[in-house]
Design a protein around this motif. Structure first.
Motif, PDB file in Angstrom:
ATOM      1  N   HIS A  92       0.828  -1.207   0.000  1.00 55.68           N
ATOM      2  CA  HIS A  92       0.000   0.000   0.000  1.00 55.68           C
ATOM      3  C   HIS A  92       0.867   1.263   0.000  1.00 55.68           C
ATOM      4  N   ILE A 147     -12.468  14.763 -13.246  1.00 57.94           N
ATOM      5  CA  ILE A 147     -11.469  13.678 -13.228  1.00 57.94           C
ATOM      6  C   ILE A 147     -11.080  13.316 -14.665  1.00 57.94           C
ATOM      7  N   LEU A 235      -9.355   3.066 -10.510  1.00 58.43           N
ATOM      8  CA  LEU A 235      -9.584   3.359  -9.093  1.00 58.43           C
ATOM      9  C   LEU A 235      -9.937   4.834  -8.895  1.00 58.43           C
ATOM     10  N   ALA A 239     -13.413   5.900  -7.405  1.00 59.87           N
ATOM     11  CA  ALA A 239     -13.444   6.486  -6.055  1.00 59.87           C
ATOM     12  C   ALA A 239     -13.842   7.952  -6.106  1.00 59.87           C
ATOM     13  N   GLY A 240     -13.507   8.619  -7.209  1.00 62.60           N
ATOM     14  CA  GLY A 240     -13.683  10.053  -7.258  1.00 62.60           C
ATOM     15  C   GLY A 240     -15.025  10.535  -7.780  1.00 62.60           C
ATOM     16  N   THR A 243     -18.816   9.057  -5.090  1.00 68.70           N
ATOM     17  CA  THR A 243     -18.874   9.693  -3.774  1.00 68.70           C
ATOM     18  C   THR A 243     -19.224  11.181  -3.896  1.00 68.70           C
ATOM     19  N   THR A 244     -18.581  11.854  -4.832  1.00 68.62           N
ATOM     20  CA  THR A 244     -18.813  13.296  -4.958  1.00 68.62           C
ATOM     21  C   THR A 244     -20.212  13.555  -5.526  1.00 68.62           C
ATOM     22  N   LEU A 247     -22.326  13.529  -2.538  1.00 66.05           N
ATOM     23  CA  LEU A 247     -22.160  14.755  -1.735  1.00 66.05           C
ATOM     24  C   LEU A 247     -23.038  15.876  -2.296  1.00 66.05           C
ATOM     25  N   SER A 286     -19.796   7.703   1.885  1.00 66.46           N
ATOM     26  CA  SER A 286     -19.217   6.355   1.945  1.00 66.46           C
ATOM     27  C   SER A 286     -19.291   5.921   3.417  1.00 66.46           C
ATOM     28  N   GLN A 289     -16.702   1.357   6.222  1.00 65.64           N
ATOM     29  CA  GLN A 289     -15.399   0.870   5.756  1.00 65.64           C
ATOM     30  C   GLN A 289     -15.219  -0.508   6.370  1.00 65.64           C
ATOM     31  N   PHE A 342     -13.983  10.979   5.286  1.00 66.44           N
ATOM     32  CA  PHE A 342     -12.922  10.605   4.352  1.00 66.44           C
ATOM     33  C   PHE A 342     -12.027   9.502   4.925  1.00 66.44           C
ATOM     34  N   GLY A 343     -12.502   8.808   5.965  1.00 64.44           N
ATOM     35  CA  GLY A 343     -11.686   7.808   6.631  1.00 64.44           C
ATOM     36  C   GLY A 343     -10.660   8.484   7.523  1.00 64.44           C
ATOM     37  N   ILE A 346      -3.937   5.458   7.313  1.00 69.42           N
ATOM     38  CA  ILE A 346      -3.153   5.280   6.076  1.00 69.42           C
ATOM     39  C   ILE A 346      -4.004   5.306   4.810  1.00 69.42           C
ATOM     40  N   PHE A 348      -6.599   7.340   4.399  1.00 73.42           N
ATOM     41  CA  PHE A 348      -7.346   8.609   4.319  1.00 73.42           C
ATOM     42  C   PHE A 348      -7.481   9.031   2.855  1.00 73.42           C
ATOM     43  N   LEU A 354      -9.928  17.562  -3.461  1.00 77.11           N
ATOM     44  CA  LEU A 354     -10.711  17.730  -4.691  1.00 77.11           C
ATOM     45  C   LEU A 354     -12.216  17.657  -4.390  1.00 77.11           C
ATOM     46  N   ALA A 355     -12.607  16.702  -3.545  1.00 79.32           N
ATOM     47  CA  ALA A 355     -14.028  16.556  -3.206  1.00 79.32           C
ATOM     48  C   ALA A 355     -14.551  17.816  -2.517  1.00 79.32           C
TER      49      ALA A 355
HETATM   50  C1  HEM Z   1     -10.116   6.670   0.036  1.00 74.03           C
HETATM   51  C2  HEM Z   1     -14.382   8.829   0.895  1.00 74.03           C
HETATM   52  C3  HEM Z   1     -13.769  11.629  -3.048  1.00 74.03           C
HETATM   53  C4  HEM Z   1      -9.886   8.993  -4.242  1.00 74.03           C
HETATM   54  C5  HEM Z   1     -11.296   7.060   0.640  1.00 74.03           C
HETATM   55  C6  HEM Z   1     -11.779   6.568   1.917  1.00 74.03           C
HETATM   56  C7  HEM Z   1     -12.988   7.157   2.137  1.00 74.03           C
HETATM   57  C8  HEM Z   1     -13.259   8.040   1.021  1.00 74.03           C
HETATM   58  C9  HEM Z   1     -13.905   6.923   3.328  1.00 74.03           C
HETATM   59  C10 HEM Z   1     -11.062   5.594   2.857  1.00 74.03           C
HETATM   60  C11 HEM Z   1     -11.494   4.176   2.644  1.00 74.03           C
HETATM   61  C12 HEM Z   1     -10.974   3.222   3.687  1.00 74.03           C
HETATM   62  O1  HEM Z   1     -10.511   3.623   4.756  1.00 74.03           O
HETATM   63  O2  HEM Z   1     -11.055   2.006   3.429  1.00 74.03           O
HETATM   64  C13 HEM Z   1     -14.573   9.779  -0.104  1.00 74.03           C
HETATM   65  C14 HEM Z   1     -15.699  10.704  -0.134  1.00 74.03           C
HETATM   66  C15 HEM Z   1     -15.518  11.499  -1.239  1.00 74.03           C
HETATM   67  C16 HEM Z   1     -14.294  11.067  -1.895  1.00 74.03           C
HETATM   68  C17 HEM Z   1     -16.835  10.733   0.877  1.00 74.03           C
HETATM   69  C18 HEM Z   1     -16.382  12.633  -1.759  1.00 74.03           C
HETATM   70  C19 HEM Z   1     -17.234  13.307  -1.044  1.00 74.03           C
HETATM   71  C20 HEM Z   1     -12.645  11.187  -3.696  1.00 74.03           C
HETATM   72  C21 HEM Z   1     -12.098  11.751  -4.902  1.00 74.03           C
HETATM   73  C22 HEM Z   1     -11.021  10.984  -5.260  1.00 74.03           C
HETATM   74  C23 HEM Z   1     -10.869   9.954  -4.253  1.00 74.03           C
HETATM   75  C24 HEM Z   1     -12.669  12.977  -5.618  1.00 74.03           C
HETATM   76  C25 HEM Z   1     -10.087  11.094  -6.433  1.00 74.03           C
HETATM   77  C26 HEM Z   1     -10.345  11.591  -7.564  1.00 74.03           C
HETATM   78  C27 HEM Z   1      -9.635   8.132  -3.193  1.00 74.03           C
HETATM   79  C28 HEM Z   1      -8.547   7.163  -3.190  1.00 74.03           C
HETATM   80  C29 HEM Z   1      -8.622   6.491  -1.954  1.00 74.03           C
HETATM   81  C30 HEM Z   1      -9.750   7.064  -1.232  1.00 74.03           C
HETATM   82  C31 HEM Z   1      -7.533   6.936  -4.300  1.00 74.03           C
HETATM   83  C32 HEM Z   1      -7.717   5.356  -1.463  1.00 74.03           C
HETATM   84  C33 HEM Z   1      -6.676   5.858  -0.505  1.00 74.03           C
HETATM   85  C34 HEM Z   1      -5.880   4.726   0.130  1.00 74.03           C
HETATM   86  O3  HEM Z   1      -6.354   3.589   0.212  1.00 74.03           O
HETATM   87  O4  HEM Z   1      -4.731   4.981   0.541  1.00 74.03           O
HETATM   88  N1  HEM Z   1     -12.202   7.982   0.123  1.00 74.03           N
HETATM   89  N2  HEM Z   1     -13.760  10.024  -1.175  1.00 74.03           N
HETATM   90  N3  HEM Z   1     -11.865  10.120  -3.320  1.00 74.03           N
HETATM   91  N4  HEM Z   1     -10.330   8.055  -2.004  1.00 74.03           N
HETATM   92 FE1  HEM Z   1     -11.978   9.101  -1.549  1.00 74.03          FE
END
Ligand code: HEM
Length: 399
Positions: A92, A147, A235, A239-240, A243-244, A247, A286, A289, A342-343, A346, A348, A354-355
């Motif tokens: 990771h 994105i 991914l 992910a991006g 969720t948004t 929101l 989200s 987890q 957003f968690g 590690i 996070f 961006l969100a």
């Molecule tokens: C990880 C929520 C927007 C990319 C996470 C995690 C949460 C989350 C809860 C952690 C998951 C865990 O602990 O298992 C959200 C919410 C968003 C949002 C609520 C919008 C309101 C975005 C955007 C992007 C993004 C806009 C990218 C374009 C990622 C990535 C991870 C992640 C790549 C993985 C990080 C890792 O595992 O190290 N997100 N996210 N997210 N998010 Fe977001």
């Protein structure tokens, strides 16, 4: 199986009726069963802030390597390398630091003019109509445009990609296995762009991923393989977006339900950033987890055995009265130290900056056009997906 009586707390994360409003059952879990066990699906759940927050940071006990979505862990599917959400250290750390290098908060904030342009293009054609769907007209469009722009995907192809993501994540149409077998995770729809971009370098993120060098698990300095880039891009897009989208839907819903606070925002746009934080806290897009438990752990006087599945209910933790004053009260002026939307730790969210930017700009531009709206409830619809909670359609009558 033990008989349940009326006073037993029962939480079924796959029940759409509960998903419509899980907060009452989560409150009972926090009060009566802070360590909850679901016999039917064989998982434990933590719901209080003071339990969820440390569990999110304790990656040695609560691991993501079998997936961090309940159905994924249960389906026991193989995870391709590069899906950092579903990886543990050390793999990771390697993938995350590479992605963090090309996906910086600074780069995100520099996107503001583009995010505003995409938002304006969504809203302007609707100004005279008196009707506006927060999800269909804005939430489902602008994050994909953003994105897509970052990655360098042509606008003409973005809609097809968005539909594909929706289809693969929608539990009303997919089984758990489908979600993994689906084209979405294999990322094949991006393959053409990657090959094309490799021949035509630009200043987009795809080009950076193609040229970035890093040290892998074996100590070799190398570039990402085509397969790894496919996974990264898929991914980020997955992910991006979803969720948004949620929101932006919750923003429309919560401010329709609190017209006094909406009026304050319309009169003073400097309140918007804090309002977005409160919307994120109050309705986490989200909400769960999931982790697998890598070693026996003692919680609330019970042992959770190694190998168990644990659901960390970050959305429930966000409403916990033990941590937030009157957690169920929506207040755009609330001082929030840390919500768990957003968690934490590690994993996070890499896209949090961006969100937040997208949420802020969306609300700013909506309020620039309409200060007043009511939801057209007969035509609103919740989405039921494997990873997010929110609206699929949220039409509003706007003034
Ligand atoms: C990880 C929520 C927007 C990319 C996470 C995690 C949460 C989350 C809860 C952690 C998951 C865990 O602990 O298992 C959200 C919410 C968003 C949002 C609520 C919008 C309101 C975005 C955007 C992007 C993004 C806009 C990218 C374009 C990622 C990535 C991870 C992640 C790549 C993985 C990080 C890792 O595992 O190290 N997100 N996210 N997210 N998010 Fe977001």
């Amino acid at each position: 199986m033990a008989l349940m009586n009326d006073s037993d707390v029962y939480y079924d994360p796959f029940d759409f009726a509960i998903d419509d409003d899980p907060y009452p059952v989560w409150q009972r879990m926090r009060d009566e069963k802070p360590l909850y066990y679901n016999e039917r699906y064989d998982f434990f759940a933590l719901s209080r802030y003071e339990d969820v927050s440390p569990a999110l940071t304790d990656w040695q006990t609560y691991r993501s390597g079998k997936g961090s979505v309940l159905e994924i862990i249960r389906a026991n599917v193989e995870i391709p390398p590069g899906v950092i959400l579903f990886e543990d250290p050390p793999r990771h750390d390697i993938h995350r630091s590479l992605l963090a290098r090309v996906f910086t908060p600074k780069k995100m904030t520099a996107l503001e003019p583009k995010v505003r342009e995409f938002t304006t293009r969504c809203l302007d054609p609707l100004v005279e109509g008196g009707e506006f769907d927060f999800v269909r007209h804005l939430g489902a469009q602008m994050p994909m445009r953003t994105i897509g722009f970052l990655l360098g995907i042509p606008e003409s192809d973005q809609e097809a990609i968005r539909d594909q993501i929706d289809r693969s994540m929608n539990l009303e149409h997919s089984t758990a296995q489908d979600v993994y077998d689906d084209e979405f995770l294999s990322g094949s729809m991006f393959a053409d762009y990657i090959d094309w971009r490799a021949r035509h370098p630009s200043d987009d993120l795809m080009t950076e991923l193609l040229t970035a060098e890093f040290e892998d698990e074996t100590g070799t300095v190398r570039r990402l393989t085509r397969a790894e880039i496919l996974t990264y891009v898929t991914l980020l897009t997955g992910a991006g977006n979803e969720t948004t989208t949620r929101l932006i839907g919750w923003t429309g819903k919560l401010l329709a339900a609190h017209p006094d606070q909406r009026r304050q925002l319309a009169a003073d746009h400097s309140l918007i950033p804090n309002a977005i934080e409160e919307i994120l806290r109050y309705e986490a897009p989200s909400p769960i987890q999931a982790r697998y438990v890598a070693q026996d752990v003692e919680l609330h006087g019970q042992t959770v055995p190694e190998g168990s599945v644990m659901a960390l209910l970050n959305a429930s933790a966000n409403r916990d009265d033990r941590h937030f004053d009157s957690g169920d009260t929506f207040d755009i002026r609330r001082k929030i130290d840390r919500h768990l939307t957003f968690g934490y730790g590690i994993h996070f969210c890499l896209g949090a900056a961006l969100a937040r930017l997208e949420g802020r700009v969306a609300l700013d531009e909506v309020l620039n056009r309409w200060a007043d709206w009511e939801i057209d409830w007969p035509n609103a619809k919740m989405a039921h997906t494997s990873t997010t909670r929110g609206w699929e359609r949220l039409p509003a009558l706007v003034r």
